[in-house]
Design a protein around this motif. Structure first.
Motif, PDB file in Angstrom:
ATOM      1  N   ARG A 144       0.804  -1.222   0.000  1.00 17.89           N
ATOM      2  CA  ARG A 144       0.000   0.000   0.000  1.00 17.89           C
ATOM      3  C   ARG A 144       0.850   1.292   0.000  1.00 17.89           C
ATOM      4  O   ARG A 144       0.417   2.325   0.473  1.00 17.89           O
ATOM      5  CB  ARG A 144      -0.959   0.009   1.208  1.00 17.89           C
ATOM      6  N   LEU A 145       2.073   1.171  -0.512  1.00 17.64           N
ATOM      7  CA  LEU A 145       2.943   2.367  -0.654  1.00 17.64           C
ATOM      8  C   LEU A 145       3.408   2.486  -2.096  1.00 17.64           C
ATOM      9  O   LEU A 145       3.664   1.466  -2.762  1.00 17.64           O
ATOM     10  CB  LEU A 145       4.166   2.276   0.255  1.00 17.64           C
ATOM     11  N   ASP A 146       3.486   3.721  -2.562  1.00 15.70           N
ATOM     12  CA  ASP A 146       4.081   3.936  -3.891  1.00 15.70           C
ATOM     13  C   ASP A 146       5.596   3.758  -3.784  1.00 15.70           C
ATOM     14  O   ASP A 146       6.247   4.334  -2.900  1.00 15.70           O
ATOM     15  CB  ASP A 146       3.764   5.342  -4.403  1.00 15.70           C
ATOM     16  N   VAL A 147       6.148   2.982  -4.660  1.00 18.02           N
ATOM     17  CA  VAL A 147       7.595   2.691  -4.603  1.00 18.02           C
ATOM     18  C   VAL A 147       8.368   3.931  -5.103  1.00 18.02           C
ATOM     19  O   VAL A 147       8.203   4.365  -6.246  1.00 18.02           O
ATOM     20  CB  VAL A 147       7.936   1.466  -5.459  1.00 18.02           C
ATOM     21  N   PRO A 148       9.200   4.483  -4.232  1.00 14.28           N
ATOM     22  CA  PRO A 148      10.011   5.658  -4.659  1.00 14.28           C
ATOM     23  C   PRO A 148      11.108   5.257  -5.637  1.00 14.28           C
ATOM     24  O   PRO A 148      11.536   4.089  -5.666  1.00 14.28           O
ATOM     25  CB  PRO A 148      10.571   6.185  -3.344  1.00 14.28           C
ATOM     26  N   GLN A 149      11.582   6.236  -6.423  1.00  9.69           N
ATOM     27  CA  GLN A 149      12.607   5.927  -7.454  1.00  9.69           C
ATOM     28  C   GLN A 149      13.951   5.554  -6.841  1.00  9.69           C
ATOM     29  O   GLN A 149      14.678   4.734  -7.379  1.00  9.69           O
ATOM     30  CB  GLN A 149      12.776   7.134  -8.372  1.00  9.69           C
ATOM     31  N   ASN A 150      14.249   6.136  -5.727  1.00  9.22           N
ATOM     32  CA  ASN A 150      15.561   5.865  -5.125  1.00  9.22           C
ATOM     33  C   ASN A 150      15.469   4.824  -4.022  1.00  9.22           C
ATOM     34  O   ASN A 150      16.211   4.841  -3.034  1.00  9.22           O
ATOM     35  CB  ASN A 150      16.164   7.155  -4.566  1.00  9.22           C
ATOM     36  N   LEU A 151      14.538   3.888  -4.175  1.00  9.09           N
ATOM     37  CA  LEU A 151      14.329   2.846  -3.166  1.00  9.09           C
ATOM     38  C   LEU A 151      15.561   1.960  -3.080  1.00  9.09           C
ATOM     39  O   LEU A 151      16.107   1.506  -4.089  1.00  9.09           O
ATOM     40  CB  LEU A 151      13.098   1.986  -3.520  1.00  9.09           C
ATOM     41  N   MET A 152      15.917   1.726  -1.823  1.00  2.00           N
ATOM     42  CA  MET A 152      17.054   0.826  -1.589  1.00  2.00           C
ATOM     43  C   MET A 152      16.540  -0.607  -1.292  1.00  2.00           C
ATOM     44  O   MET A 152      17.013  -1.564  -1.886  1.00  2.00           O
ATOM     45  CB  MET A 152      17.886   1.347  -0.399  1.00  2.00           C
ATOM     46  N   PHE A 153      15.578  -0.684  -0.407  1.00  4.71           N
ATOM     47  CA  PHE A 153      15.043  -2.029  -0.067  1.00  4.71           C
ATOM     48  C   PHE A 153      13.685  -1.861   0.633  1.00  4.71           C
ATOM     49  O   PHE A 153      13.330  -0.751   1.056  1.00  4.71           O
ATOM     50  CB  PHE A 153      16.011  -2.830   0.824  1.00  4.71           C
ATOM     51  N   GLY A 154      13.015  -2.982   0.761  1.00  2.22           N
ATOM     52  CA  GLY A 154      11.750  -2.985   1.479  1.00  2.22           C
ATOM     53  C   GLY A 154      11.767  -4.054   2.571  1.00  2.22           C
ATOM     54  O   GLY A 154      12.412  -5.111   2.450  1.00  2.22           O
ATOM     55  N   LYS A 155      11.060  -3.788   3.661  1.00  3.15           N
ATOM     56  CA  LYS A 155      11.016  -4.731   4.774  1.00  3.15           C
ATOM     57  C   LYS A 155       9.565  -4.855   5.297  1.00  3.15           C
ATOM     58  O   LYS A 155       8.792  -3.912   5.199  1.00  3.15           O
ATOM     59  CB  LYS A 155      11.925  -4.256   5.917  1.00  3.15           C
ATOM     60  N   TRP A 156       9.301  -6.050   5.886  1.00  2.24           N
ATOM     61  CA  TRP A 156       8.044  -6.277   6.610  1.00  2.24           C
ATOM     62  C   TRP A 156       8.385  -6.662   8.046  1.00  2.24           C
ATOM     63  O   TRP A 156       9.342  -7.393   8.318  1.00  2.24           O
ATOM     64  CB  TRP A 156       7.222  -7.406   5.993  1.00  2.24           C
ATOM     65  N   LYS A 157       7.585  -6.091   8.955  1.00  2.12           N
ATOM     66  CA  LYS A 157       7.755  -6.415  10.362  1.00  2.12           C
ATOM     67  C   LYS A 157       6.367  -6.505  10.997  1.00  2.12           C
ATOM     68  O   LYS A 157       5.364  -6.106  10.421  1.00  2.12           O
ATOM     69  CB  LYS A 157       8.570  -5.346  11.080  1.00  2.12           C
ATOM     70  N   TYR A 158       6.338  -7.126  12.184  1.00  2.00           N
ATOM     71  CA  TYR A 158       5.101  -7.056  12.976  1.00  2.00           C
ATOM     72  C   TYR A 158       5.464  -6.577  14.355  1.00  2.00           C
ATOM     73  O   TYR A 158       6.619  -6.648  14.781  1.00  2.00           O
ATOM     74  CB  TYR A 158       4.366  -8.404  13.021  1.00  2.00           C
ATOM     75  N   GLU A 159       4.468  -6.072  15.044  1.00  2.00           N
ATOM     76  CA  GLU A 159       4.715  -5.480  16.349  1.00  2.00           C
ATOM     77  C   GLU A 159       4.225  -6.427  17.445  1.00  2.00           C
ATOM     78  O   GLU A 159       3.124  -6.978  17.379  1.00  2.00           O
ATOM     79  CB  GLU A 159       3.998  -4.139  16.471  1.00  2.00           C
ATOM     80  N   LYS A 160       5.046  -6.617  18.435  1.00  2.00           N
ATOM     81  CA  LYS A 160       4.665  -7.395  19.601  1.00  2.00           C
ATOM     82  C   LYS A 160       3.670  -6.588  20.427  1.00  2.00           C
ATOM     83  O   LYS A 160       3.526  -5.383  20.257  1.00  2.00           O
ATOM     84  CB  LYS A 160       5.890  -7.727  20.434  1.00  2.00           C
ATOM     85  N   PRO A 161       2.986  -7.285  21.406  1.00  2.00           N
ATOM     86  CA  PRO A 161       2.043  -6.549  22.264  1.00  2.00           C
ATOM     87  C   PRO A 161       2.689  -5.372  22.996  1.00  2.00           C
ATOM     88  O   PRO A 161       1.999  -4.388  23.272  1.00  2.00           O
ATOM     89  CB  PRO A 161       1.569  -7.632  23.241  1.00  2.00           C
ATOM     90  N   ASP A 162       3.990  -5.473  23.255  1.00  2.00           N
ATOM     91  CA  ASP A 162       4.647  -4.366  23.959  1.00  2.00           C
ATOM     92  C   ASP A 162       5.136  -3.272  23.018  1.00  2.00           C
ATOM     93  O   ASP A 162       5.778  -2.298  23.426  1.00  2.00           O
ATOM     94  CB  ASP A 162       5.821  -4.879  24.795  1.00  2.00           C
TER      95      ASP A 162
END
Length: 554
Positions: free
Chosen positions: A28-46
């Motif tokens: 759900r993000l437009d990929v910028p031209q100078n993109l280096m990399f992409g990551k996915w993470k999830y958040e713990k309850p804390d």
């Protein structure tokens, strides 16, 4: 759901997934031209992050972090869409897509919701029966493996059952499996039934949330045996006959309208206040007329719940007086009575020698024709098989009585003497002839009918004779005689002889006259013949003379 509504209000993007399916989360993000990399993470309850996937925009390589719960389950596409296979309840987290440039980091969060459809609800631990006026557990409605948990609803004949103090009690509980985090819901129904619940279906349903919204699944129907006390008893008479007669076996059957029906009753016989405890049947064998009366049966524990039946044992008595073999003398009076005693009006029929009589027999003066076999028969038309009959064999005895008659043959040559005898037992007849005479025909007897018959002989007496007829039976010997004169017979014979002689003489005279006439005729015939011949000769001569005269003239 509340979470979905909250996520929507906060502007968070939510992905709904079914348990076991693949979770697909666009970046759900437009990929910028100078993109280096992409990551996915999830958040713990804390709130601390856990990185799970990395993709370089320059090297076109993908790396997955060493996170045990996502090992071999992740897939990151070129447009940085993350897919998680075999969705689990533990996948319900806030995931974040991160696109990193040299001078900036862009993030887009996604909320993952996982739904598990519960199993079809089932009514278990069902009561064997429900009993009126008692609050009793009907059963448990169970639905398993649901996420999130759902609600259980009970129905009676399709209508929702709501809690009602003392009548409807619903106890709901849920349990979560610590491993699968799936819920098992159980709802226990305690119910006070009524007779209106007979054959009434009970069901339950589970309402849960799925990826596309709220859904409901229903159980199969359950029908319960409803126990209720007996409020009324009935009594039957078996077999169901229109009428009961003496000698029959009858069975009384008592029934209660409760469920289950009572198995024992108290039976009350006529005139007996104490009941007889028995199963639901009580049999009376070979009943008599004194068994007529009211029969009752009641519940053992509630004697006021009672039923009765009136039974009439029909009877029929016949008394014939006199009966059997009866012997009386001719001319005697014999009163005969056929007395009937019955439980209702009975028909009476008299028969004599298998022929129906128009009225009952009455003998003021017995005749021989009155003897025979009499039967008095009676029956109750409404009672099948109830018939009685008595018989009287009447024997009419009498001493022999004799009457002799004489009949002369028209020719006068013979006479028929008849001896008429009346008596019973049948008298034997014997003839005796005193004087000379020939018996033309041996005795000839007529049939013996109604104590009478006759014997006859035909005689041609040459002189006056006496014929004696003797009749004898076991009672008496009777003798009667008849004188038969021969005079009349001789005169007729002489007259006949004279007539025959006259006829013979007349015939002889007629023959003599005929002979004389014949002789004279023959004699006269000869004389006439001679004259004729002479005349014929003269005629020949004259004829010849005439012929000669003609010739001379010529």
């Amino acid at each position: 759901s509340l979470c979905s509504l909250l996520c929507f209000c906060l502007g968070w993007y939510t992905v709904n997934s079914a348990y076991g399916d693949t979770i697909i989360m666009p970046c759900r993000l437009d990929v910028p031209q100078n993109l280096m990399f992409g990551k996915w993470k999830y958040e713990k309850p804390d709130g601390s992050p856990v990185f799970i996937a990395f993709r370089s925009s320059t090297k076109k390589s993908v790396q997955y972090d060493d996170v045990p719960e996502y090992k071999d389950r992740l897939s990151l596409s070129e447009n940085y869409t993350l897919s998680i296979s075999n969705a689990r309840i533990s996948d319900e987290k806030r995931f974040v897509c991160m696109l990193v440039t040299e001078d900036n980091v862009f993030e887009a969060p996604t909320i993952v919701k996982v739904f598990k459809q519960p199993s079809k609800p089932e009514i278990v631990s069902k009561a064997l029966f429900l009993e009126t006026e008692q609050l009793k557990k009907l059963g448990d409605c169970i639905s398993e493996d649901s996420y999130p948990d759902g609600n259980i609803t009970w129905y009676r004949n399709g209508k929702v059952l709501h809690p009602l103090e003392g009548a409807v009690v619903i106890i709901f509980k849920k349990e979560m499996d610590p491993v699968t985090q799936l819920y098992t819901m159980t709802s226990t129904l305690e119910y006070k039934t009524t007779k209106a619940d007979i054959q009434m279906p009970f069901t339950c349903s589970v309402t849960y949330y799925g990826p596309s919204g709220q859904k409901t699944v229903h159980s199969e129907q359950a029908v319960f045996d409803i126990y209720y006390p007996t409020e009324q008893v009935t009594i039957q008479v078996l077999p169901p006959k229109t009428a009961i007669k003496e000698g029959d076996n009858i069975t009384l059957k008592c029934l209660g309208n409760g469920n289950p029906p009572p198995e024992e009753f108290l039976f009350y016989l006529p005139g007996q206040p104490e009941g007889i405890r028995s199963s639901n049947t009580y049999t009376l064998t070979d009943v008599r007329r004194n068994a007529t009366g009211d029969y009752k049966c009641s519940l053992i524990d509630k004697k006021s719940t009672i039923a009765s039946a009136a039974i009439t044992v029909h009877y029929l008595d016949l008394s014939l007086n006199p009966s059997g073999e009866v012997t009386r003398q001719i001319g005697d009076a014999l009163p005969v009575s056929c007395t009937i005693s019955a439980s209702r009006n009975a028909t009476v029929v008299w028969m004599k020698d298998n022929i129906r009589l128009r009225s009952s027999p009455s003998f003021s003066s017995l005749h021989y024709q009155d003897a025979g076999n009499y039967v008095c028969e009676t029956a109750l038309q409404e009672v099948e098989g109830l018939k009685k009959r008595e018989s009287l064999t009447l024997i009419v005895e009498g001493k022999p009585q004799i009457k002799m008659t004489k009949k002369t043959d028209p020719s006068g040559l013979s006479k028929t003497i008849i001896c008429h005898v009346e008596g019973f037992p049948k008298p034997a007849i014997q003839w005796t002839i005193t004087g000379s005479g020939s018996v033309i025909n041996q005795t000839e007897e007529s049939p013996y009918i109604n104590g009478r018959y006759y014997s006859k002989i035909i005689i041609s007496p040459e002189e006056n004779v006496t014929l004696t007829c003797t009749a004898e039976n076991q009672l008496e010997r009777t003798v009667n005689s008849l004188n038969v004169s021969a005079n009349e017979n001789r005169e007729k014979v002489n007259d006949q002889a004279k007539l025959i002689v006259g006829i013979v003489v007349g015939l002889l005279l007629a023959a003599l006259v005929a002979g004389v006439v014949y002789w004279l005729y023959m004699k006269k015939s000869k004389t006439a013949s001679k004259h004729v011949n002479k005349d014929l000769g003269n005629m020949e001569e004259n004829k010849k003379l005439e012929e000669n005269n003609h010739k001379t003239e010529a």
